[in-house]
Design a protein around this motif. Structure first.
Motif, PDB file in Angstrom:
ATOM      1  N   ALA A 178      34.859  35.812  50.295  1.00 52.83           N
ATOM      2  CA  ALA A 178      33.901  34.736  50.009  1.00 52.83           C
ATOM      3  C   ALA A 178      34.477  33.742  49.005  1.00 52.83           C
ATOM      4  O   ALA A 178      34.409  32.535  49.209  1.00 52.83           O
ATOM      5  CB  ALA A 178      32.598  35.318  49.493  1.00 52.83           C
ATOM      6  N   GLU A 179      35.008  34.231  47.931  1.00 48.58           N
ATOM      7  CA  GLU A 179      35.549  33.337  46.907  1.00 48.58           C
ATOM      8  C   GLU A 179      36.958  33.757  46.537  1.00 48.58           C
ATOM      9  O   GLU A 179      37.272  34.936  46.497  1.00 48.58           O
ATOM     10  CB  GLU A 179      34.687  33.392  45.640  1.00 48.58           C
ATOM     11  N   ARG A 180      37.728  32.756  46.228  1.00 47.41           N
ATOM     12  CA  ARG A 180      39.065  33.030  45.748  1.00 47.41           C
ATOM     13  C   ARG A 180      39.167  32.527  44.323  1.00 47.41           C
ATOM     14  O   ARG A 180      38.632  31.472  43.987  1.00 47.41           O
ATOM     15  CB  ARG A 180      40.128  32.345  46.609  1.00 47.41           C
ATOM     16  N   LYS A 181      39.862  33.297  43.526  1.00 52.23           N
ATOM     17  CA  LYS A 181      40.046  32.882  42.144  1.00 52.23           C
ATOM     18  C   LYS A 181      41.087  31.774  42.098  1.00 52.23           C
ATOM     19  O   LYS A 181      42.120  31.876  42.744  1.00 52.23           O
ATOM     20  CB  LYS A 181      40.516  34.049  41.291  1.00 52.23           C
ATOM     21  N   PRO A 182      40.824  30.728  41.350  1.00 53.80           N
ATOM     22  CA  PRO A 182      41.840  29.666  41.239  1.00 53.80           C
ATOM     23  C   PRO A 182      43.025  30.172  40.428  1.00 53.80           C
ATOM     24  O   PRO A 182      42.870  30.939  39.485  1.00 53.80           O
ATOM     25  CB  PRO A 182      41.106  28.535  40.507  1.00 53.80           C
ATOM     26  N   ARG A 183      44.170  29.722  40.812  1.00 58.06           N
ATOM     27  CA  ARG A 183      45.377  30.110  40.094  1.00 58.06           C
ATOM     28  C   ARG A 183      45.489  29.311  38.807  1.00 58.06           C
ATOM     29  O   ARG A 183      45.240  28.105  38.788  1.00 58.06           O
ATOM     30  CB  ARG A 183      46.610  29.861  40.934  1.00 58.06           C
ATOM     31  N   THR A 184      45.896  29.982  37.793  1.00 56.07           N
ATOM     32  CA  THR A 184      46.120  29.298  36.521  1.00 56.07           C
ATOM     33  C   THR A 184      47.578  29.441  36.149  1.00 56.07           C
ATOM     34  O   THR A 184      48.209  30.460  36.440  1.00 56.07           O
ATOM     35  CB  THR A 184      45.253  29.918  35.406  1.00 56.07           C
ATOM     36  N   LYS A 185      48.078  28.408  35.519  1.00 52.49           N
ATOM     37  CA  LYS A 185      49.469  28.448  35.100  1.00 52.49           C
ATOM     38  C   LYS A 185      49.572  29.248  33.816  1.00 52.49           C
ATOM     39  O   LYS A 185      48.719  29.165  32.944  1.00 52.49           O
ATOM     40  CB  LYS A 185      50.006  27.036  34.857  1.00 52.49           C
ATOM     41  N   LYS A 186      50.644  30.012  33.731  1.00 54.90           N
ATOM     42  CA  LYS A 186      50.878  30.771  32.521  1.00 54.90           C
ATOM     43  C   LYS A 186      51.462  29.856  31.452  1.00 54.90           C
ATOM     44  O   LYS A 186      52.204  28.917  31.751  1.00 54.90           O
ATOM     45  CB  LYS A 186      51.856  31.928  32.798  1.00 54.90           C
ATOM     46  N   ALA A 187      51.140  30.138  30.231  1.00 57.33           N
ATOM     47  CA  ALA A 187      51.678  29.357  29.116  1.00 57.33           C
ATOM     48  C   ALA A 187      53.149  29.685  28.975  1.00 57.33           C
ATOM     49  O   ALA A 187      53.559  30.842  29.104  1.00 57.33           O
ATOM     50  CB  ALA A 187      50.960  29.707  27.824  1.00 57.33           C
ATOM     51  N   PRO A 188      53.952  28.659  28.767  1.00 54.51           N
ATOM     52  CA  PRO A 188      55.378  28.910  28.618  1.00 54.51           C
ATOM     53  C   PRO A 188      55.640  29.786  27.381  1.00 54.51           C
ATOM     54  O   PRO A 188      55.057  29.593  26.342  1.00 54.51           O
ATOM     55  CB  PRO A 188      55.991  27.525  28.457  1.00 54.51           C
TER      56      PRO A 188
END
Length: 166
Positions: A149-159
């Motif tokens: 039903a829902e997908r989690k949005p991808r988040t960028k990792k902090a460098p």
């Protein structure tokens, strides 16, 4: 049950080597641990003793009394239609095919190779057409996984803080 083929009177065997190679015989009597008395009236083998390591036991078994004379073995052989049963078995067919291959000439082997190439090309063409047809309908190559039903949005990792190279 570990064994299905026993050395017993009436057991039909195939001679593996020697002058009688490839002939069917029936065990009439067990002489000792290494030798048996055999008779093959349906295959032209006279009554004689033979070593067990020269025999391959088959699934066929004839029913006649212990140390029966040749005429009784012959009658049991014909009543059981053993030659017809043997010719219909896969073992006999494999031996016949092996013999045919051994007698092939170079030209026969060439014709066989050409026929195989032709068959494989036709088989590949049919397979590819079926594959493309199935791919168009969506029945081939796709997993039937239900969509979530829902997908989690991808988040960028902090460098990460890495030290600078010198």
């Amino acid at each position: 049950m570990p064994f299905a083929r026993y050395v017993e009177p009436g057991r039909v065997a195939l001679v593996a080597n020697g002058s009688l190679k490839g002939k069917l015989v029936s065990i009439v009597d067990v002489i000792d641990q290494t030798r048996v008395l055999v008779d093959g009236p349906g295959s032209g083998v006279a009554r004689q003793k033979i070593r067990l390591n020269q025999l391959h036991l088959t699934k066929f078994r004839l029913s006649y009394p212990f140390t029966a004379p040749t005429r009784v073995v012959r009658k049991a052989w014909t009543d059981a239609k053993l030659n017809e049963k043997w010719d219909a078995s896969q073992w006999a067919q494999k031996l016949a095919n092996k013999q045919k291959r051994a007698q092939m000439t170079d030209y026969d082997r060439f014709k066989l190779t050409a026929a195989r190439v032709k068959r494989n090309r036709a088989r590949t063409a049919v397979f590819k057409s079926l594959k493309t047809k199935a791919a168009r309908t969506g029945a081939f190559g796709k997993r039937n996984v239900p969509k979530s039903a829902e997908r989690k949005p991808r988040t960028k990792k902090a460098p990460s803080a890495k030290p600078a190279k010198k």
